[in-house]
Design a protein around this motif. Sequence first.
Motif, PDB file in Angstrom:
ATOM      1  N   SER A 102       0.819  -1.214   0.000  1.00  0.00           N
ATOM      2  CA  SER A 102       0.000   0.000   0.000  1.00  0.00           C
ATOM      3  C   SER A 102       0.851   1.261   0.000  1.00  0.00           C
ATOM      4  O   SER A 102       2.056   1.219   0.304  1.00  0.00           O
ATOM      5  N   ARG A 103       0.231   2.371  -0.306  1.00  0.00           N
ATOM      6  CA  ARG A 103       0.928   3.659  -0.281  1.00  0.00           C
ATOM      7  C   ARG A 103       1.453   3.960   1.114  1.00  0.00           C
ATOM      8  O   ARG A 103       2.554   4.485   1.272  1.00  0.00           O
ATOM      9  N   GLU A 104       0.673   3.599   2.133  1.00  0.00           N
ATOM     10  CA  GLU A 104       1.112   3.840   3.509  1.00  0.00           C
ATOM     11  C   GLU A 104       2.405   3.084   3.808  1.00  0.00           C
ATOM     12  O   GLU A 104       3.345   3.642   4.393  1.00  0.00           O
ATOM     13  N   VAL A 105       2.463   1.817   3.401  1.00  0.00           N
ATOM     14  CA  VAL A 105       3.667   1.017   3.638  1.00  0.00           C
ATOM     15  C   VAL A 105       4.866   1.643   2.941  1.00  0.00           C
ATOM     16  O   VAL A 105       5.953   1.772   3.528  1.00  0.00           O
ATOM     17  N   MET A 106       4.704   2.046   1.699  1.00  0.00           N
ATOM     18  CA  MET A 106       5.822   2.604   0.941  1.00  0.00           C
ATOM     19  C   MET A 106       6.233   3.971   1.462  1.00  0.00           C
ATOM     20  O   MET A 106       7.417   4.322   1.436  1.00  0.00           O
ATOM     21  N   ASP A 107       5.278   4.753   1.955  1.00  0.00           N
ATOM     22  CA  ASP A 107       5.614   6.045   2.563  1.00  0.00           C
ATOM     23  C   ASP A 107       6.466   5.841   3.812  1.00  0.00           C
ATOM     24  O   ASP A 107       7.471   6.550   4.020  1.00  0.00           O
ATOM     25  N   VAL A 108       6.075   4.878   4.649  1.00  0.00           N
ATOM     26  CA  VAL A 108       6.850   4.588   5.861  1.00  0.00           C
ATOM     27  C   VAL A 108       8.231   4.057   5.487  1.00  0.00           C
ATOM     28  O   VAL A 108       9.240   4.413   6.107  1.00  0.00           O
ATOM     29  N   TYR A 109       8.288   3.218   4.459  1.00  0.00           N
ATOM     30  CA  TYR A 109       9.573   2.687   3.997  1.00  0.00           C
ATOM     31  C   TYR A 109      10.493   3.810   3.537  1.00  0.00           C
ATOM     32  O   TYR A 109      11.682   3.852   3.908  1.00  0.00           O
ATOM     33  N   ARG A 110       9.971   4.740   2.739  1.00  0.00           N
ATOM     34  CA  ARG A 110      10.800   5.847   2.260  1.00  0.00           C
ATOM     35  C   ARG A 110      11.272   6.729   3.417  1.00  0.00           C
ATOM     36  O   ARG A 110      12.403   7.233   3.408  1.00  0.00           O
ATOM     37  N   GLU A 111      10.417   6.934   4.410  1.00  0.00           N
ATOM     38  CA  GLU A 111      10.836   7.687   5.594  1.00  0.00           C
ATOM     39  C   GLU A 111      11.989   6.978   6.296  1.00  0.00           C
ATOM     40  O   GLU A 111      12.945   7.621   6.761  1.00  0.00           O
ATOM     41  N   SER A 112      11.901   5.659   6.374  1.00  0.00           N
ATOM     42  CA  SER A 112      12.952   4.898   7.062  1.00  0.00           C
ATOM     43  C   SER A 112      14.263   4.929   6.282  1.00  0.00           C
ATOM     44  O   SER A 112      15.343   4.872   6.872  1.00  0.00           O
ATOM     45  N   LEU A 113      14.195   5.030   4.953  1.00  0.00           N
ATOM     46  CA  LEU A 113      15.412   5.178   4.156  1.00  0.00           C
ATOM     47  C   LEU A 113      16.139   6.466   4.519  1.00  0.00           C
ATOM     48  O   LEU A 113      17.376   6.486   4.620  1.00  0.00           O
ATOM     49  N   ALA A 114      15.393   7.538   4.702  1.00  0.00           N
ATOM     50  CA  ALA A 114      16.001   8.821   5.073  1.00  0.00           C
ATOM     51  C   ALA A 114      16.643   8.729   6.454  1.00  0.00           C
ATOM     52  O   ALA A 114      17.741   9.253   6.677  1.00  0.00           O
ATOM     53  N   VAL A 115      15.962   8.060   7.382  1.00  0.00           N
ATOM     54  CA  VAL A 115      16.523   7.868   8.719  1.00  0.00           C
ATOM     55  C   VAL A 115      17.792   7.017   8.630  1.00  0.00           C
ATOM     56  O   VAL A 115      18.808   7.313   9.271  1.00  0.00           O
ATOM     57  N   ALA A 116      17.739   5.953   7.832  1.00  0.00           N
ATOM     58  CA  ALA A 116      18.882   5.061   7.681  1.00  0.00           C
ATOM     59  C   ALA A 116      20.068   5.791   7.070  1.00  0.00           C
ATOM     60  O   ALA A 116      21.223   5.603   7.493  1.00  0.00           O
ATOM     61  N   GLU A 117      19.820   6.613   6.071  1.00  0.00           N
ATOM     62  CA  GLU A 117      20.900   7.378   5.435  1.00  0.00           C
ATOM     63  C   GLU A 117      21.631   8.226   6.470  1.00  0.00           C
ATOM     64  O   GLU A 117      22.872   8.200   6.557  1.00  0.00           O
ATOM     65  N   GLU A 118      20.879   8.983   7.252  1.00  0.00           N
ATOM     66  CA  GLU A 118      21.499   9.857   8.248  1.00  0.00           C
ATOM     67  C   GLU A 118      22.220   9.045   9.315  1.00  0.00           C
ATOM     68  O   GLU A 118      23.323   9.410   9.753  1.00  0.00           O
ATOM     69  N   ALA A 119      21.614   7.931   9.727  1.00  0.00           N
ATOM     70  CA  ALA A 119      22.205   7.125  10.790  1.00  0.00           C
ATOM     71  C   ALA A 119      23.508   6.467  10.354  1.00  0.00           C
ATOM     72  O   ALA A 119      24.483   6.419  11.116  1.00  0.00           O
ATOM     73  N   VAL A 120      23.558   5.944   9.137  1.00  0.00           N
ATOM     74  CA  VAL A 120      24.780   5.273   8.701  1.00  0.00           C
ATOM     75  C   VAL A 120      25.876   6.288   8.382  1.00  0.00           C
ATOM     76  O   VAL A 120      27.071   6.008   8.559  1.00  0.00           O
ATOM     77  N   LEU A 121      25.524   7.476   7.946  1.00  0.00           N
ATOM     78  CA  LEU A 121      26.526   8.533   7.782  1.00  0.00           C
ATOM     79  C   LEU A 121      27.127   8.899   9.135  1.00  0.00           C
ATOM     80  O   LEU A 121      28.347   9.092   9.260  1.00  0.00           O
TER      81      LEU A 121
END
Length: 306
Positions: A102-121
């Motif tokens: 669903s769109r909700e699942v993919m929206d949450v996934y994309r948000e988590s990608l942004a969090v992951a990017e900042e965290a791994v940097l």
Amino acid sequence: MRKIEFGHEAWRQAEEIGAEPGIRELVEQFRECPDTGMDSDVFAELCERICESNTIYPAFYLVFPYLVEIAMGQPPTQAGELWEWMGAWISESYQPYAAGMSREVMDVYRESLAVAEEAVLDFLCRYDFSSHRDSIHYVTGAPFAFVKPEFGYLSTMFDTELWEEASCPEGHMETYIIRRKGITDSGNRSVSVQETAWEEVRSLTDKMPVRQPNPWTGLLSVIDGFEDCAEKHMAKAVCRKGISQETPFPVAVFLYLYLLRNLDRAEEDAEFSQLCRRMFDRISCPACGAQFVFIDGWQHPFGTEA
């Protein structure tokens, strides 16, 4: 950070479109004991449920935010291993399968990608690589993959020589062999002029807008500790602009190779970085003689950059 709760119907829907029952229980078990070692049956089974044969399964999009949260709560060594896995999954999985999510699942996934990017940097900035002896090509590629999968793809090509396709400006496709000494065509004829195309990278970087907000500026303090050279100044310029989905492909690859060569102490990473520098060579098309920078014509699985 947001996650799709275990009671949400999306988990049931994932099972209906292919996910085996029990994925939620596996995530809970892994959260209680986040061991990514070879002896961890829980992690091994979890891996099989979310990604296999270069394909991300629908359940991956539900599980990924949980893995990001778990990695952020782990000591550096354990966190690094989990970041490596997540970066590898996204970099290698050039056949994403999100049908039915669903769109909700993919929206949450994309948000988590942004969090992951900042965290791994942040992880790359804080981790002490001086005593690290294992290869770090996956964890170094992870923040690039979290921005855009094809930016992390180079981290999956770890070898002593590369067989890659490229298209010249006239559209002629050829398979080239990249070695540290230069690039040859499929007939083993040299086509490479080893004039690294840093001017092109510098020009592309100058034209890039500044990303706002920009988590990549955190790497500036790390780069300050590296040997002073023209590449160092270029790398700092890229970080000040920030890697985004709109970043030209050669710029992202340049920064990845620069970090890989300078962050690590593993000889194999330095050798791979030097090998991939050849991707910035100017080459001549065997069919028509047209000259172009190899990386501008590189046919990676995601297509070429405009």
